[in-house]
Design an enzyme around this catalytic site. Sequence first.
Site, PDB file in Angstrom:
ATOM      1  CE  LYS A   9      -3.865  -2.325   2.342  1.00 55.39           C
ATOM      2  NZ  LYS A   9      -4.658  -2.388   3.601  1.00 55.39           N
ATOM      3  CE1 TYR A  54      -9.666  -3.804   0.664  1.00 56.03           C
ATOM      4  CE2 TYR A  54      -9.035  -1.533   0.240  1.00 56.03           C
ATOM      5  CZ  TYR A  54      -8.722  -2.796   0.698  1.00 56.03           C
ATOM      6  OH  TYR A  54      -7.464  -3.050   1.215  1.00 56.03           O
ATOM      7  CG  HIS A 100      -4.912  -6.376  -0.451  1.00 53.52           C
ATOM      8  ND1 HIS A 100      -6.085  -6.503   0.247  1.00 53.52           N
ATOM      9  CD2 HIS A 100      -5.014  -7.229  -1.513  1.00 53.52           C
ATOM     10  CE1 HIS A 100      -6.868  -7.391  -0.363  1.00 53.52           C
ATOM     11  NE2 HIS A 100      -6.244  -7.840  -1.437  1.00 53.52           N
ATOM     12  CD  GLU A 106      -8.621  -9.316  -3.572  1.00 59.82           C
ATOM     13  OE1 GLU A 106      -7.403  -9.586  -3.420  1.00 59.82           O
ATOM     14  OE2 GLU A 106      -9.405  -9.145  -2.616  1.00 59.82           O
ATOM     15  CG  ASN A 151      -3.456  -2.560   7.129  1.00 58.12           C
ATOM     16  OD1 ASN A 151      -3.347  -2.023   6.023  1.00 58.12           O
ATOM     17  ND2 ASN A 151      -4.486  -3.315   7.448  1.00 58.12           N
TER      18      ASN A 151
HETATM   19  N1  UDP Z   1      -9.514  -0.761   7.380  1.00 58.73           N
HETATM   20  C1  UDP Z   1      -9.496   0.402   8.119  1.00 58.73           C
HETATM   21  N2  UDP Z   1     -10.229   0.462   9.276  1.00 58.73           N
HETATM   22  C2  UDP Z   1     -10.947  -0.587   9.734  1.00 58.73           C
HETATM   23  C3  UDP Z   1     -10.967  -1.774   8.977  1.00 58.73           C
HETATM   24  C4  UDP Z   1     -10.231  -1.834   7.806  1.00 58.73           C
HETATM   25  O1  UDP Z   1      -8.844   1.372   7.744  1.00 58.73           O
HETATM   26  O2  UDP Z   1     -11.581  -0.468  10.796  1.00 58.73           O
HETATM   27  C5  UDP Z   1      -8.742  -0.845   6.132  1.00 58.73           C
HETATM   28  C6  UDP Z   1      -7.384  -1.536   6.335  1.00 58.73           C
HETATM   29  O3  UDP Z   1      -6.451  -0.887   5.485  1.00 58.73           O
HETATM   30  C7  UDP Z   1      -7.683  -2.941   5.833  1.00 58.73           C
HETATM   31  C8  UDP Z   1      -8.626  -2.648   4.682  1.00 58.73           C
HETATM   32  O4  UDP Z   1      -9.457  -1.599   5.165  1.00 58.73           O
HETATM   33  O5  UDP Z   1      -6.488  -3.611   5.434  1.00 58.73           O
HETATM   34  C9  UDP Z   1      -9.496  -3.815   4.252  1.00 58.73           C
HETATM   35  O6  UDP Z   1     -10.148  -4.362   5.356  1.00 58.73           O
HETATM   36  P1  UDP Z   1     -10.320  -5.934   5.482  1.00 58.73           P
HETATM   37  O7  UDP Z   1     -11.251  -6.176   6.622  1.00 58.73           O
HETATM   38  O8  UDP Z   1     -10.673  -6.511   4.143  1.00 58.73           O
HETATM   39  O9  UDP Z   1      -8.864  -6.411   5.974  1.00 58.73           O
HETATM   40  P2  UDP Z   1      -7.629  -7.117   5.235  1.00 58.73           P
HETATM   41  O10 UDP Z   1      -8.199  -8.169   4.312  1.00 58.73           O
HETATM   42  O11 UDP Z   1      -6.855  -6.045   4.517  1.00 58.73           O
HETATM   43  O12 UDP Z   1      -6.808  -7.713   6.352  1.00 58.73           O
END
Ligand code: UDP
Length: 159
Positions: free
Chosen positions: A20, A60, A126, A137, A123
């Site tokens: 990211k 998303y 992805h 994806e 974080n």
């Molecule tokens: N995210 C965020 N706040 C939250 C939950 C998710 O900013 O409370 C963002 C974070 O960057 C996350 C992304 O949205 O990686 C996608 O969320 P997902 O639950 O799909 O998690 P991932 O698959 O990335 O672990």
Amino acid sequence: YISNTSVKGGIRERTLIAVKPDGVQRRLVGQIIQRFEMRGFQLVGLKMLQVSEELLLQHYTSLCKKPFYPSLLQYMTSGPVVAMVWEGHNVVRSSRMLVGDTNPAEAPPGTIRGDFSIHISRNVIHASDSVEGAQKEIALWFQSSELIEWECCDHGNLY
Ligand code: UDP
């Protein structure tokens, strides 16, 4: 010992990994690629891109009604992303383990998020969360001509 033929479908499993914008800015691309290589996975696609609003919405879709979506959009479009496709047996599940929990506070040390990040909104990386999700994806992020099928000379040591 698992023969190549018995894991033929399995070793062709693929996942989408994206460093990211914060990971790119923080010069973590090399270390992240290294972790996937060290594990034995095979790189089959790699590019840098500026993510568009449309791509992010398709990526998303399930999150678009969440209160954090506007800030997620701003974050993910704030700079270039490095997108990759990695291949190997169980690569989807293993990648999620290499990456760690969505919330870095829950990601153990040794995982990418656990080693390089603090807050859920930054974080670093992805990783697709299911085989079906990965297929969607990859089709969204890459043209099939951008994915390279190649034989790695040390397959026999890994499988
Ligand atoms: N995210 C965020 N706040 C939250 C939950 C998710 O900013 O409370 C963002 C974070 O960057 C996350 C992304 O949205 O990686 C996608 O969320 P997902 O639950 O799909 O998690 P991932 O698959 O990335 O672990």
